[in-house]
Design an enzyme around this catalytic site. Structure first.
Site, PDB file in Angstrom:
ATOM      1  CB  CYS A  18      -7.811   5.860   9.954  1.00  0.00           C
ATOM      2  SG  CYS A  18      -7.835   3.989  10.370  1.00  0.00           S
TER       3      CYS A  18
ATOM      4  CB  CYS B 123      -9.790  -3.516   0.599  1.00  0.00           C
ATOM      5  SG  CYS B 123     -11.299  -4.683   1.090  1.00  0.00           S
TER       6      CYS B 123
ATOM      7  CG  HIS C  96      -5.410   3.982   5.159  1.00  0.00           C
ATOM      8  ND1 HIS C  96      -5.107   5.361   5.822  1.00  0.00           N
ATOM      9  CD2 HIS C  96      -6.137   3.599   6.058  1.00  0.00           C
ATOM     10  CE1 HIS C  96      -5.911   5.295   7.036  1.00  0.00           C
ATOM     11  NE2 HIS C  96      -6.674   4.384   7.110  1.00  0.00           N
TER      12      HIS C  96
END
Lengths: 381, 381
Positions: free
Chosen positions: A82, A205, A330
């Site tokens: 990430c 989350c 994300h």
């Protein structure tokens, strides 16, 4: 040290983008980054594509670079979970500083919707040690849940405090037209959401998404010529961590602390000098640990910062006022670039309704894996 | 410009290494590179893992860096098809030149035996544009076969001339204990081998392999301190190409020409100054095109170079006297590092039976995909 500037930033909408290819997705971000820049594609000396390649296309750098009109300049791909596109920024800085190139484009990209959620989770699991971690069932939420439990045990951190991070970020998400989730959430909605890996619930989350980001960097004199307000790269820090099983402490991410120290030292500033920050809130606990790892709060006092609304726009250090990963979504390889874009817009004074007044110095904290990789970048107007 | 040196090189055996993990494979190369160096693991400021990740382990940089004892220093992965580890060298050079790090390790790695040949071929296919290339059946041998046909049509190049490249490389392979195929082959054996994509037959093609390589670079003053004979990085060149479908010419790789020009210019030398070279002979035709793209022969005269044995040890420019990809095997991410290791050993005078006498300047030509990426590196004693 401030002789390399960010001259262009761009981002695609983050969401489920089933119907377009990664090349088209990358173009959306690239086009925005090039808008208003007084250069042509051929002036870009190299491109770095940052991705974990959840898409079927392997070696995506050539198809993307060609689609963006960046051939025959060199192009390569950086994978760093990430944290890929902030690592891309670091490497691009080096390519310019070392004299190899004068202008470099960093394109972050991930298309995750080509996989089912189960397939994507399985691929993500294989991003940590397949011998000792994912094979025993470790998942991303489970890893951060261990960090959350440790923080709760040691500092009496509560589930409400975790949820308040999401309340803040969702409050600002409605001002970000590129976020996947633009809806203010109540504390109750978050606390009542479906358990994922307790104490983390669904709304603690962030979610997978498709998306792209683009950052264009240039050598100082060129930066001043080709853009109105270059944003200078003032501090860079990077570190890695052991696998999850071999960590001494679960109440912080040691690699983030180390990266922050390097970046503060290179920039010659300390945490009190930061006007606005983007931190890697892949889970609510991650934002609280970031407050502490970056020195915005003392160890164990991160929860107080959100309790006292100090990371809201009016607080002493506004954090993730673009909605954060929690609300933007994300897309792994694109996330770091999106965070950098937000801070660049803040420092240019172009952040609209979420503008931090007179922001001069900003910070980006981008983490890979379950705290396996950390980059901290300090930018200055 | 020669202020960054290669201080250590290492390579695992290249072959089918089913029984060991990528971490153990990487260690074999790393250990050899560290042997005799007066540094500890903690002195290595960053590591770059270079791979196309045919193994199931994703984000392999952290498991590998931790296994090698390189935590908590930053680590990231570079993918650039078959050119990954020479791109790693280029980026490592920048990281040192820019002042971010003083010593950097570049680890190339590929473990392909975890996949069946069919699976590996399918994954490799997805390394070119999945919309316009692999979906229509383009494979790696087919791509190079198109280049071979074009060269035959334009310059009357023969299948015998192609085969002679393999004769040479196999002749030297018996001196390389780390090569996967250590057997001298006759012209007839090569010409009679099974058709793959005509005019290329089985023995015109390199084979998949498992393997690792490691190159350790250091800033000049440190390089002189920690090793007996540092080898200096004198020229760096890099370029990319369009997808195969959009190429104007199939008789050369334009990106290799461009990369070579950059490297010669940076090093201030020309092709006649090169004492020994490693070129990317993934197929026999690729070595012939490399002779021309690098200026060792005029366009169309590459076949004469092998006919006249000018690329043998006694010739004017010895090429691939370690057996080349054709005989060593081609573990994608590790190949560039293996080529660099060969040239470093030549320039140190440690090449044993295949030593080129008084070699002072060497060149490495490393290509990714079907000529999608090219790096040319010039090293000097």
């Amino acid at each position: 040290m401030e002789d390399i500037g960010i001259v262009g930033v761009g981002q695609s909408n983050f969401s489920r983008r089933c119907s377009i290819s990664i090349k088209e997705l990358a173009f959306e971000a690239f086009k925005e980054a090039m808008d208003g820049l007084e250069i042509a594609n051929k002036d870009i000396g190299a491109s770095i594509i940052c991705s974990s390649l959840y898409d079927k296309q392997r070696s995506a750098e050539n198809p993307i670079a060609e689609y963006l009109g960046l051939n025959p300049r060199p192009t390569f791909l950086i994978e760093n979970a990430c944290a890929a596109s902030s690592t891309g920024l670091r490497v691009a800085w080096s390519l310019i500083k070392s004299g190899l190139h004068k202008i470099v484009a960093v394109v972050g990209i991930e298309k995750m919707s080509g996989q089912t959620s189960r397939e994507a989770a399985e691929m993500m699991g294989r991003a940590y040690d397949i011998t000792w971690e994912s094979s025993f069932g470790l998942t991303m939420p489970a890893g951060y849940a261990m960090h959350a439990r440790a923080h709760m045990a040691k500092y009496a951190t509560t589930e409400e405090q975790l949820a308040k991070v999401r309340v803040k970020n969702s409050y600002y998400s409605v001002k970000n037209p590129k976020a996947a989730y633009q809806k203010a959430l109540s504390l109750e909605e978050i606390l009542d959401s479906m358990p994922v890996s307790l104490p983390l619930k669904m709304l603690d989350c962030c979610a997978n998404a498709d998306g792209a980001s683009c950052i264009i960097l240039a050598e100082g004199d060129i930066a001043k010529e080709i853009t109105r307000i270059p944003i200078w790269i003032s501090g860079l820090g990077a570190a890695s961590n052991t696998g999850v099983a071999r960590r001494e402490s679960f109440t912080s991410l040691v690699c983030a602390k180390e990266a922050a120290n390097q970046a503060y030292s290179m920039a010659g500033v300390d945490p009190r000098d930061i006007d606005v920050a983007e931190v890697h809130d892949c889970f609510t606990i991650a934002e609280i640990m970031a407050y502490e790892d970056l020195g915005f709060a003392k160890q164990g006092e991160g929860p107080r910062l959100i309790e006292e609304r100090e990371t809201y726009l009016e607080g002493k250090i506004p954090v993730n006022v673009d909605g954060g990963l929690l609300c933007k979504g994300h897309p792994i390889g694109a996330t770091g670039g999106s965070q950098i874009r937000t801070i660049v817009m803040q420092l240019r004074g172009e952040a609209g309704e979420v503008q931090v007044k007179d922001a001069e110095i900003g910070l980006v904290h981008n983490i890979g894996g379950i705290g396996h990789y950390a980059n901290v970048t300090i930018l200055r107007r």
